[in-house]
Design an enzyme around this catalytic site. Structure first.
Site, mmCIF file in Angstrom:
data_model
loop_
_atom_site.group_PDB
_atom_site.id
_atom_site.type_symbol
_atom_site.label_atom_id
_atom_site.label_comp_id
_atom_site.label_asym_id
_atom_site.label_seq_id
_atom_site.Cartn_x
_atom_site.Cartn_y
_atom_site.Cartn_z
ATOM 1 N N ASN A 159 34.105 119.169 30.750
ATOM 2 C CA ASN A 159 34.349 118.410 29.509
ATOM 3 C C ASN A 159 33.297 118.638 28.431
ATOM 4 O OD1 ASN A 159 32.483 116.886 30.961
ATOM 5 N ND2 ASN A 159 33.289 114.939 30.233
ATOM 6 N N LYS A 182 26.714 127.345 38.371
ATOM 7 C CA LYS A 182 28.153 127.432 38.684
ATOM 8 C C LYS A 182 28.926 126.477 37.779
ATOM 9 C CE LYS A 182 31.119 125.297 41.094
ATOM 10 N NZ LYS A 182 32.280 125.515 40.187
ATOM 11 N N GLY A 234 29.734 115.683 37.497
ATOM 12 C CA GLY A 234 31.158 115.779 37.822
ATOM 13 C C GLY A 234 31.641 114.450 38.365
ATOM 14 N N SER A 235 32.689 114.500 39.166
ATOM 15 C CA SER A 235 33.287 113.254 39.655
ATOM 16 C C SER A 235 32.425 112.636 40.755
ATOM 17 C CB SER A 235 34.679 113.555 40.205
ATOM 18 O OG SER A 235 34.566 114.459 41.284
ATOM 19 N N VAL A 238 33.148 114.229 44.325
ATOM 20 C CA VAL A 238 32.494 115.515 44.616
ATOM 21 C C VAL A 238 30.975 115.325 44.670
ATOM 22 C CG1 VAL A 238 32.121 117.877 43.817
ATOM 23 C CG2 VAL A 238 34.396 116.879 43.677
ATOM 24 N N GLY A 239 30.441 114.467 43.811
ATOM 25 C CA GLY A 239 28.998 114.190 43.835
ATOM 26 C C GLY A 239 28.539 113.680 45.193
ATOM 27 N N GLU A 256 25.076 113.153 38.162
ATOM 28 C CA GLU A 256 25.643 112.439 37.000
ATOM 29 C C GLU A 256 27.147 112.418 37.221
ATOM 30 O OE1 GLU A 256 23.928 111.011 34.717
ATOM 31 O OE2 GLU A 256 21.970 111.946 34.951
ATOM 32 N N CYS A 290 32.744 111.294 30.097
ATOM 33 C CA CYS A 290 32.214 110.373 31.111
ATOM 34 C C CYS A 290 31.878 109.036 30.469
ATOM 35 C CB CYS A 290 30.988 110.975 31.767
ATOM 36 S SG CYS A 290 29.764 111.524 30.579
ATOM 37 N N GLN A 337 45.200 117.250 35.392
ATOM 38 C CA GLN A 337 44.616 116.110 34.679
ATOM 39 C C GLN A 337 45.717 115.324 33.960
ATOM 40 O OE1 GLN A 337 41.165 115.735 35.051
ATOM 41 N NE2 GLN A 337 41.666 113.683 34.348
ATOM 42 N N GLU A 391 38.520 105.439 37.062
ATOM 43 C CA GLU A 391 38.370 106.398 35.965
ATOM 44 C C GLU A 391 39.652 107.218 35.835
ATOM 45 O OE1 GLU A 391 35.705 109.855 36.394
ATOM 46 O OE2 GLU A 391 34.822 109.269 34.479
ATOM 47 N N GLU A 470 19.172 112.795 32.850
ATOM 48 C CA GLU A 470 18.936 114.044 32.128
ATOM 49 C C GLU A 470 18.609 113.748 30.685
ATOM 50 O OE1 GLU A 470 21.808 116.837 33.158
ATOM 51 O OE2 GLU A 470 23.503 115.521 32.977
HETATM 52 P P1 NAD Z 1 34.635 117.704 39.510
HETATM 53 O O1 NAD Z 1 33.816 116.774 40.340
HETATM 54 O O2 NAD Z 1 36.015 117.995 39.925
HETATM 55 O O3 NAD Z 1 33.896 119.125 39.407
HETATM 56 C C1 NAD Z 1 32.556 119.233 38.969
HETATM 57 C C2 NAD Z 1 31.984 120.553 39.466
HETATM 58 O O4 NAD Z 1 31.865 120.491 40.890
HETATM 59 C C3 NAD Z 1 32.843 121.773 39.157
HETATM 60 O O5 NAD Z 1 32.001 122.855 38.819
HETATM 61 C C4 NAD Z 1 33.544 122.021 40.485
HETATM 62 O O6 NAD Z 1 33.971 123.347 40.655
HETATM 63 C C5 NAD Z 1 32.453 121.662 41.460
HETATM 64 N N1 NAD Z 1 32.888 121.349 42.819
HETATM 65 C C6 NAD Z 1 34.106 120.917 43.224
HETATM 66 N N2 NAD Z 1 34.101 120.711 44.554
HETATM 67 C C7 NAD Z 1 32.842 120.991 44.999
HETATM 68 C C8 NAD Z 1 32.197 120.956 46.277
HETATM 69 N N3 NAD Z 1 32.845 120.567 47.371
HETATM 70 N N4 NAD Z 1 30.891 121.308 46.361
HETATM 71 C C9 NAD Z 1 30.204 121.655 45.235
HETATM 72 N N5 NAD Z 1 30.769 121.734 44.014
HETATM 73 C C10 NAD Z 1 32.074 121.404 43.894
HETATM 74 O O7 NAD Z 1 34.584 117.112 38.017
HETATM 75 P P2 NAD Z 1 35.322 117.653 36.716
HETATM 76 O O8 NAD Z 1 36.775 117.340 36.814
HETATM 77 O O9 NAD Z 1 34.895 119.040 36.419
HETATM 78 O O10 NAD Z 1 34.654 116.701 35.596
HETATM 79 C C11 NAD Z 1 35.094 115.405 35.327
HETATM 80 C C12 NAD Z 1 34.180 114.388 35.985
HETATM 81 O O11 NAD Z 1 32.841 114.600 35.549
HETATM 82 C C13 NAD Z 1 34.519 112.963 35.567
HETATM 83 O O12 NAD Z 1 34.438 112.126 36.699
HETATM 84 C C14 NAD Z 1 33.416 112.615 34.576
HETATM 85 O O13 NAD Z 1 33.138 111.241 34.449
HETATM 86 C C15 NAD Z 1 32.264 113.363 35.144
HETATM 87 N N6 NAD Z 1 31.232 113.587 34.136
HETATM 88 C C16 NAD Z 1 30.072 112.856 34.243
HETATM 89 C C17 NAD Z 1 29.080 112.992 33.291
HETATM 90 C C18 NAD Z 1 27.805 112.200 33.379
HETATM 91 O O14 NAD Z 1 26.832 112.572 32.726
HETATM 92 N N7 NAD Z 1 27.751 111.114 34.127
HETATM 93 C C19 NAD Z 1 29.264 113.893 32.236
HETATM 94 C C20 NAD Z 1 30.453 114.622 32.165
HETATM 95 C C21 NAD Z 1 31.428 114.471 33.131
#
Ligand code: NAD
Length: 501
Positions: A159, A182, A234-235, A238-239, A256, A290, A337, A391, A470
């Protein structure tokens, strides 16, 4: 994944050890425009564990020399990189809109954030202040310095495809670490653009490596022995996996994650300002931030007036291709999405929320080949409904009623996440009470939940983050560790806590 590459599509490689190379897998994936899925933006490497390992090993080798480059010299490279991004801002913004759909005004903002962050962190090359403190003993000097950790791995979402990588890579580099990056498979072109700039600015071979691909690559980054820091955005789901993968190796993990942010509107608020803020906060980036203002809690005295105006303004928003300067809201980033958005609209209806506007996918005319959805508002939402708790990451806002500040704060805090919150009021006591009591990492007064600046910490509480931040100098704490140094120039053994003279 495909190996049948359209003849006209450009193919982009990984960047490992200073060279642009294809994946050892021989596999590729396509990146298509979410505004018109007939258009291939580019074709990228579907990397495997082997590629990720090669990148980590290159980064580990490069660390041995990069850590010894004086920080102001490392910073000179970042200054050059920032300037190159300034020069390419417009094409980078257009590439970003093509690959992930945000309207041009916003992708220009995304690139600008990368410029601001790279300049800010370049400035840290001459700071990275430590402490000098008086020693308790005579003829002894005491100080602390920041040290780099080694190989850092960056896993980023789609995003903010250039801003978020810059929030991680710029501080990591200025602190003396090396990087394996990555990006999301939905936004690899912006990642290539950013890394090419770093290469041109003079980052030595192996110091920054780019590996495109999916979870397989991410798993190697989170588990490999030689990776010392994993910085993930990310989500939350996954985090959590990344955190679990990294834990046995005692890596420093910076997370994050998701958000369910809230705007509180009190009965003394400037309503027009609040409506403007909720439109921008709720539907900017198609609700895919986010920090998106996906919940709005309104005092009962102004509830219907706010709702009427907010609904009218949201239904008038122009949804379209982000490359068209007339568009105000772009598409969802992907079909998956969009399906999520549509399923939550159904959930909201079944839960009994009042659909005020929107609620449908747009499929005709200019919308026929994209992942477009109407800006959607649900009113009379109960704070426990799923549309108020989970979310959605799309153009869907849930409006709730409250009778007091206390109730508004309780609703605001009543979710799993803790990224951003805001309040509209003209009463300073109300504003400061909410500022103190909303348990989030970011708080706004008389502004929506979005709009962070690069020189203050960014991040959230609860299921949004794990305590790190960050941006600002807080980012240096992620990418460095403290070493305390004692220099005894007395010429004799002095024992701390024992010898007093
Ligand atoms: P996602 O969690 O699907 O993917 C994030 C990253 O993780 C991608 O690069 C993906 O390829 C990678 N990934 C997926 N599976 C993995 C695994 N098993 N091991 C390691 N890496 C893996 O998230 P998204 O759909 O790309 O982004 C949207 C999410 O990000 C939303 O939940 C949003 O709130 C969050 N986000 C948070 C912030 C913040 O600062 N808090 C900022 C932007 C987005």
């Amino acid at each position: 994944m495909t190996t049948n590459v359209p003849a006209s599509a450009a193919i982009f490689n990984n960047f490992i050890d200073g060279a642009w190379v294809s994946s050892r897998s021989g596999q590729l994936f396509e990146n298509r425009s979410p505004a018109d899925n007939r258009q291939v933006v580019g074709v990228f490497q579907q990397s495997t564990a082997d590629d990720a390992t090669a990148a980590i090993e290159a980064a580990a080798r490069a660390f041995e020399t990069w850590r010894l480059v004086p920080a102001p010299k490392r910073a000179e490279i970042l200054f050059r990189a920032a300037q190159l991004i300034v020069e390419r801002k417009e094409p980078f913004a257009r590439d970003m809109t093509r690959e992930m759909g945000k309207v041009l005004e916003e992708t220009r903002g995304d690139v600008q954030e990368a410029i601001d962050m790279t300049y800010f962190m370049a400035g840290e090359g001459r700071r990275q202040y430590g402490q000098t403190v008086p020693s308790e003993l005579r003829d002894k000097f005491a100080m602390s310095v920041r040290q780099p950790l080694g190989v850092t791995a960056m896993i980023t979402p789609w995003n903010f495809p250039m801003a978020i990588p810059s929030w991680k890579i710029a501080p990591a580099l200025v602190c003396g670490n090396t990087v394996v990056f990555k990006p999301s498979t939905l936004t690899p072109l912006s990642a290539v653009n950013f890394v090419k700039v770093l290469e041109e600015a003079g980052v030595p071979a192996g110091v920054v490596n780019l590996v495109t691909g999916g979870p397989d690559v991410g798993t190697v980054l989170a588990t490999h022995d030689q990776v010392k820091v994993v910085s993930f955005t990310g989500s939350t789901a996954v985090g959590r996996t990344v955190n679990q993968h990294a834990a046995p190796g005692f890596k420093k993990v910076h997370l994050e994650m998701g958000g369910k942010n809230v705007v509180l509107i009190m009965d003394d608020a400037q309503l027009e300002l609040a409506v403007e803020g909720c439109l921008w906060g709720g539907f900017g980036t198609t609700g895919q931030r986010c920090t998106a203002a996906s919940r709005v809690v309104v005092h009962e005295k102004v509830y219907e007036t706010f709702l009427r105006e907010f609904t009218a303004r949201a239904s008038a928003l122009r949804v379209g291709d982000g490359l068209d300067e007339q568009s105000q809201v772009g598409p969802s980033v992907s079909e998956a999405q969009l399906q999520t958005v549509m399923s939550y609209v159904e959930i909201g209806k079944q839960e009994g929320a009042r659909l005020m506007t929107g609620g449908r996918r747009l499929t005709s005319g200019a919308h026929a080949h994209g992942w477009f959805h109407e800006p959607t508002i649900f009113a009379d939402v109960d704070p426990q409904m799923r549309i108020a708790q989970e979310e959605i990451f799309g153009p869907v806002v849930s409006v709730m009623r409250c009778r007091s500040l206390d109730e508004a704060i309780a609703i605001g805090n009543g979710v799993a996440y803790g990224l951003s919150a805001s309040i509209y009021t003209r009463d300073v006591n109300t504003a400061f009470t909410a500022m103190r009591d909303l348990y989030t990492g970011i708080f706004y007064v008389n502004a929506p939940t979005i709009g962070a600046e690069v020189h203050l910490p960014f991040g959230g509480t609860k299921a949004t983050g794990n305590g790190h931040r960050e941006a600002g100098t807080a980012a240096l704490d992620v990418f460095s560790e403290w070493k305390s140094i004692y220099v005894d120039f007395s010429g004799r053994l002095q024992r701390a806590q024992i010898d007093t003279e």
